[in-house]
Design a protein around this motif. Structure first.
Motif, PDB file in Angstrom:
ATOM      1  N   GLU A 176       0.849  -1.182   0.000  1.00 44.65           N
ATOM      2  CA  GLU A 176       0.000   0.000   0.000  1.00 44.65           C
ATOM      3  C   GLU A 176       0.893   1.244   0.000  1.00 44.65           C
ATOM      4  O   GLU A 176       2.067   1.180   0.348  1.00 44.65           O
ATOM      5  N   LEU A 177       0.319   2.368  -0.394  1.00 46.15           N
ATOM      6  CA  LEU A 177       0.984   3.652  -0.237  1.00 46.15           C
ATOM      7  C   LEU A 177       0.781   4.099   1.205  1.00 46.15           C
ATOM      8  O   LEU A 177      -0.353   4.271   1.652  1.00 46.15           O
ATOM      9  N   SER A 178       1.872   4.256   1.929  1.00 50.86           N
ATOM     10  CA  SER A 178       1.732   4.429   3.369  1.00 50.86           C
ATOM     11  C   SER A 178       2.859   5.257   3.955  1.00 50.86           C
ATOM     12  O   SER A 178       3.896   5.495   3.320  1.00 50.86           O
ATOM     13  N   ALA A 179       2.630   5.673   5.190  1.00 47.88           N
ATOM     14  CA  ALA A 179       3.663   6.276   6.041  1.00 47.88           C
ATOM     15  C   ALA A 179       3.683   5.489   7.335  1.00 47.88           C
ATOM     16  O   ALA A 179       2.643   5.021   7.814  1.00 47.88           O
ATOM     17  N   TYR A 180       4.863   5.324   7.906  1.00 48.16           N
ATOM     18  CA  TYR A 180       4.967   4.499   9.105  1.00 48.16           C
ATOM     19  C   TYR A 180       6.017   5.057  10.050  1.00 48.16           C
ATOM     20  O   TYR A 180       6.928   5.786   9.651  1.00 48.16           O
ATOM     21  N   ILE A 181       5.857   4.678  11.320  1.00 46.09           N
ATOM     22  CA  ILE A 181       6.909   4.884  12.313  1.00 46.09           C
ATOM     23  C   ILE A 181       7.192   3.529  12.952  1.00 46.09           C
ATOM     24  O   ILE A 181       6.297   2.691  13.072  1.00 46.09           O
ATOM     25  N   LYS A 182       8.421   3.315  13.323  1.00 42.95           N
ATOM     26  CA  LYS A 182       8.818   2.057  13.940  1.00 42.95           C
ATOM     27  C   LYS A 182       9.964   2.331  14.897  1.00 42.95           C
ATOM     28  O   LYS A 182      10.589   3.406  14.864  1.00 42.95           O
ATOM     29  N   GLY A 183      10.270   1.355  15.728  1.00 41.05           N
ATOM     30  CA  GLY A 183      11.399   1.528  16.622  1.00 41.05           C
ATOM     31  C   GLY A 183      11.556   0.341  17.551  1.00 41.05           C
ATOM     32  O   GLY A 183      10.733  -0.571  17.586  1.00 41.05           O
ATOM     33  N   GLN A 184      12.642   0.377  18.296  1.00 41.79           N
ATOM     34  CA  GLN A 184      12.972  -0.674  19.244  1.00 41.79           C
ATOM     35  C   GLN A 184      13.375  -0.027  20.559  1.00 41.79           C
ATOM     36  O   GLN A 184      14.333   0.741  20.612  1.00 41.79           O
ATOM     37  N   LEU A 185      12.600  -0.316  21.600  1.00 40.51           N
ATOM     38  CA  LEU A 185      12.854   0.225  22.932  1.00 40.51           C
ATOM     39  C   LEU A 185      13.259  -0.936  23.832  1.00 40.51           C
ATOM     40  O   LEU A 185      12.421  -1.608  24.422  1.00 40.51           O
ATOM     41  N   GLY A 186      14.547  -1.190  23.903  1.00 37.79           N
ATOM     42  CA  GLY A 186      15.016  -2.342  24.652  1.00 37.79           C
ATOM     43  C   GLY A 186      14.531  -3.627  23.996  1.00 37.79           C
ATOM     44  O   GLY A 186      14.821  -3.896  22.841  1.00 37.79           O
ATOM     45  N   ARG A 187      13.758  -4.415  24.717  1.00 36.53           N
ATOM     46  CA  ARG A 187      13.225  -5.674  24.188  1.00 36.53           C
ATOM     47  C   ARG A 187      11.873  -5.495  23.493  1.00 36.53           C
ATOM     48  O   ARG A 187      11.304  -6.454  22.975  1.00 36.53           O
ATOM     49  N   PHE A 188      11.369  -4.300  23.488  1.00 35.51           N
ATOM     50  CA  PHE A 188      10.060  -4.016  22.889  1.00 35.51           C
ATOM     51  C   PHE A 188      10.253  -3.330  21.534  1.00 35.51           C
ATOM     52  O   PHE A 188      11.018  -2.381  21.413  1.00 35.51           O
ATOM     53  N   ASP A 189       9.575  -3.841  20.503  1.00 34.44           N
ATOM     54  CA  ASP A 189       9.593  -3.136  19.220  1.00 34.44           C
ATOM     55  C   ASP A 189       8.174  -2.912  18.733  1.00 34.44           C
ATOM     56  O   ASP A 189       7.236  -3.612  19.137  1.00 34.44           O
ATOM     57  N   TYR A 190       8.016  -1.915  17.871  1.00 32.94           N
ATOM     58  CA  TYR A 190       6.682  -1.509  17.442  1.00 32.94           C
ATOM     59  C   TYR A 190       6.723  -1.008  16.009  1.00 32.94           C
ATOM     60  O   TYR A 190       7.769  -0.629  15.480  1.00 32.94           O
ATOM     61  N   ARG A 191       5.564  -1.003  15.375  1.00 29.11           N
ATOM     62  CA  ARG A 191       5.352  -0.353  14.086  1.00 29.11           C
ATOM     63  C   ARG A 191       3.912   0.145  14.037  1.00 29.11           C
ATOM     64  O   ARG A 191       2.977  -0.534  14.459  1.00 29.11           O
ATOM     65  N   LEU A 192       3.735   1.359  13.552  1.00 36.88           N
ATOM     66  CA  LEU A 192       2.424   1.953  13.355  1.00 36.88           C
ATOM     67  C   LEU A 192       2.368   2.479  11.934  1.00 36.88           C
ATOM     68  O   LEU A 192       3.284   3.185  11.484  1.00 36.88           O
ATOM     69  N   VAL A 193       1.288   2.149  11.216  1.00 33.38           N
ATOM     70  CA  VAL A 193       1.221   2.431   9.785  1.00 33.38           C
ATOM     71  C   VAL A 193      -0.094   3.111   9.448  1.00 33.38           C
ATOM     72  O   VAL A 193      -1.171   2.688   9.911  1.00 33.38           O
ATOM     73  N   LEU A 194      -0.008   4.159   8.631  1.00 29.06           N
ATOM     74  CA  LEU A 194      -1.178   4.841   8.078  1.00 29.06           C
ATOM     75  C   LEU A 194      -1.090   4.735   6.567  1.00 29.06           C
ATOM     76  O   LEU A 194      -0.138   5.231   5.960  1.00 29.06           O
ATOM     77  N   ALA A 195      -2.085   4.089   5.940  1.00 30.45           N
ATOM     78  CA  ALA A 195      -2.005   3.787   4.514  1.00 30.45           C
ATOM     79  C   ALA A 195      -3.276   4.208   3.786  1.00 30.45           C
ATOM     80  O   ALA A 195      -4.355   4.330   4.383  1.00 30.45           O
ATOM     81  N   ASP A 196      -3.125   4.410   2.468  1.00 32.58           N
ATOM     82  CA  ASP A 196      -4.263   4.598   1.578  1.00 32.58           C
ATOM     83  C   ASP A 196      -4.580   3.257   0.938  1.00 32.58           C
ATOM     84  O   ASP A 196      -3.844   2.802   0.050  1.00 32.58           O
ATOM     85  N   PRO A 197      -5.655   2.594   1.361  1.00 28.08           N
ATOM     86  CA  PRO A 197      -5.979   1.302   0.752  1.00 28.08           C
ATOM     87  C   PRO A 197      -6.490   1.480  -0.670  1.00 28.08           C
ATOM     88  O   PRO A 197      -7.084   2.505  -1.006  1.00 28.08           O
ATOM     89  N   TYR A 198      -6.240   0.483  -1.485  1.00 33.29           N
ATOM     90  CA  TYR A 198      -6.796   0.482  -2.835  1.00 33.29           C
ATOM     91  C   TYR A 198      -8.281   0.155  -2.753  1.00 33.29           C
ATOM     92  O   TYR A 198      -8.731  -0.601  -1.883  1.00 33.29           O
TER      93      TYR A 198
END
Length: 442
Positions: A176-198
């Motif tokens: 998808e066409l999207s923007a995201y943020i991600k990261g790793q905080l010690g043993r915790f990792d995350y991703r958050l995505v905002l996309a334009d669905p087809y």
């Protein structure tokens, strides 16, 4: 020779020794240098090439009424290219990265004029630190579950059926066409995505049966959050490994979601059109660990539970790399043509797979071993009376680690029909046997 020259020579030899050690660590599974060109002495800036190809040789028992070029067929054997990918990663600075990937998917005997080498990924990412990075473009970055983003070192011949079940509906080959943020905080990792669905142009709304709407959907919000109890996993790409073949010691617990406002629609009994949100939630647990490093034995296991809400009685039948072209409506079941089966719908889905590597055939070379695995998907879907149960059992020959492997898989799927009393009962089961060869280059 002066003492100064002697010391300089020792320093140069020490640097060369260090360089050779670094080079040795950068070998791939074929014991060749990685396809990476470094742009600075610190090796923090580079351009690299990678990719893979998957070839399938397959025998499939087809669903009732299946047609291949208007000829009725009960079974078929075929060759196909399941996936071909070529990827370039360019990192001009320590914080900026650009990824460009092209390829083609499902090149089979029915795809003479419909498969092209497509642009798949094109996105940039800026990493402020290990804790937070931002990216945008067209990519497979998304949330929900471990395998939602697509294949990487799959334990069986392919991903479980539910994992990319919206492929071709709200995305293009899971992109998808999207923007995201991600990261790793010690043993915790995350991703958050905002996309334009087809937008998926399907049929007009049906009474009490949700389908994808022809109207413009809302944004696609998704996320995936994971905690590593043992070794941390790499989050530089959107893909999550299905097995490390004992190269890591991983125990991770994940949870995710995927939400699209007004993605679906249906009609009520008065023929009024009702819009429905797509709301999916999942939790999963992944374990991969060596048992005996000298022998090469390891264990890998994955379990997942997912709740899907697409609106009333939504169900989707998908035939992966489908060899059939159409179906005779007089003989058709609910499954439709070819190897199609119910893979997702409003309801709950559970998945479990277990496997591991057996001892090396040659302990000295450590590049030839077997990896058996089994998997089962069970779905309780509102539109079907009988539960969906899909079985897989396979074994892989790892010739050069995961970069050159031959996999044989046997898959058993249910066939659904409607009776006078009940909707969606299992009337039969069919088999598919796949011999897959995958080769990676990096």
């Amino acid at each position: 020779m002066t003492r100064r020259t002697f010391k300089l020579g020792l320093a140069v030899l020490s640097m060369l020794g260090l360089y050779s050690k670094v080079e040795a660590q950068k070998k791939n599974d074929f014991n060749n240098p990685m396809l990476t060109h470094y742009l600075n002495n610190e090796r923090t800036r580079y351009i690299s090439l990678s990719g893979y190809a998957e070839l399938w040789a397959r025998y499939t028992q087809l669903n009732p009424g299946s047609l291949i070029n208007n000829q009725a067929k009960s079974d078929v054997s075929d060759l196909s290219l399941r996936r071909v990918r070529v990827k370039m990663t360019y990192k001009p600075t320590e914080k900026l990265m650009f990824v460009l990937q092209g390829g083609t998917t499902n090149v089979n005997m029915n795809a003479k004029g419909s498969n092209y080498f497509d642009l798949l990924d094109a996105y940039a990412e800026y990493g402020f630190s290990d804790k937070i990075a931002f990216g945008a473009g067209r990519s497979t970055w998304r949330g929900l579950s471990r395998f939602t983003t697509g294949p990487l070192n799959t334990l069986l011949f392919d991903l479980p059926a539910y994992a990319t079940s919206n492929a071709g509906a709200t995305d293009y080959t899971v992109r998808e066409l999207s923007a995201y943020i991600k990261g790793q905080l010690g043993r915790f990792d995350y991703r958050l995505v905002l996309a334009d669905p087809y937008t998926m142009a399907t049929a007009d709304p049906k009474v009490n049966v949700a389908t994808f709407s022809k109207n413009a959907p809302g944004k696609d919000f998704s996320g995936y959050f994971r905690y590593a109890f043992l070794d941390k996993e790499n989050i530089s790409t959107p893909f999550n490994s299905g097995t490390y073949a004992g190269k890591k010691n991983v125990l991770s617990l994940g949870a995710g979601f995927d939400y699209i406002h007004n993605a679906m629609w249906h009609q009520d009994l008065d023929k009024n059109t009702i819009n429905d949100d797509m709301k999916n939630f999942a939790v999963d647990l992944f374990y991969d660990a060596p048992l005996n490093k000298e022998k090469g034995t390891s264990i890998s296991a994955y379990g997942m539970a997912m709740h899907n809400d697409y609106g009333p009685n939504y169900i989707r039948y998908v035939g992966t790399n489908n060899p059939a072209t159409s179906v005779d409506p007089k003989l058709a079941t609910l499954n439709g043509a070819g190897n199609s089966m119910p893979v997702i719908g409003t309801g709950n889905t559970y998945y479990l797979q277990v496997g591991g590597t057996l001892p090396y055939f040659n302990k000295e070379k450590k590049n030839l071993q077997l990896q058996p695995a089994v998997g089962i998907q069970m779905s309780n879907l509102d539109a079907l009376k009988d539960n969906v149960v899909i079985y897989d059992a396979g074994i892989s020959l790892l010739m050069n680690g995961m970069s050159s492997r031959l996999t044989f898989d046997a898959q058993n799927r249910p066939i659904y029909t409607n009776s006078a009393m009940d909707n969606g009962i299992v009337s039969d089961r069919k088999w598919q046997f796949v011999l897959k060869y995958r080769i990676d280059f990096n």
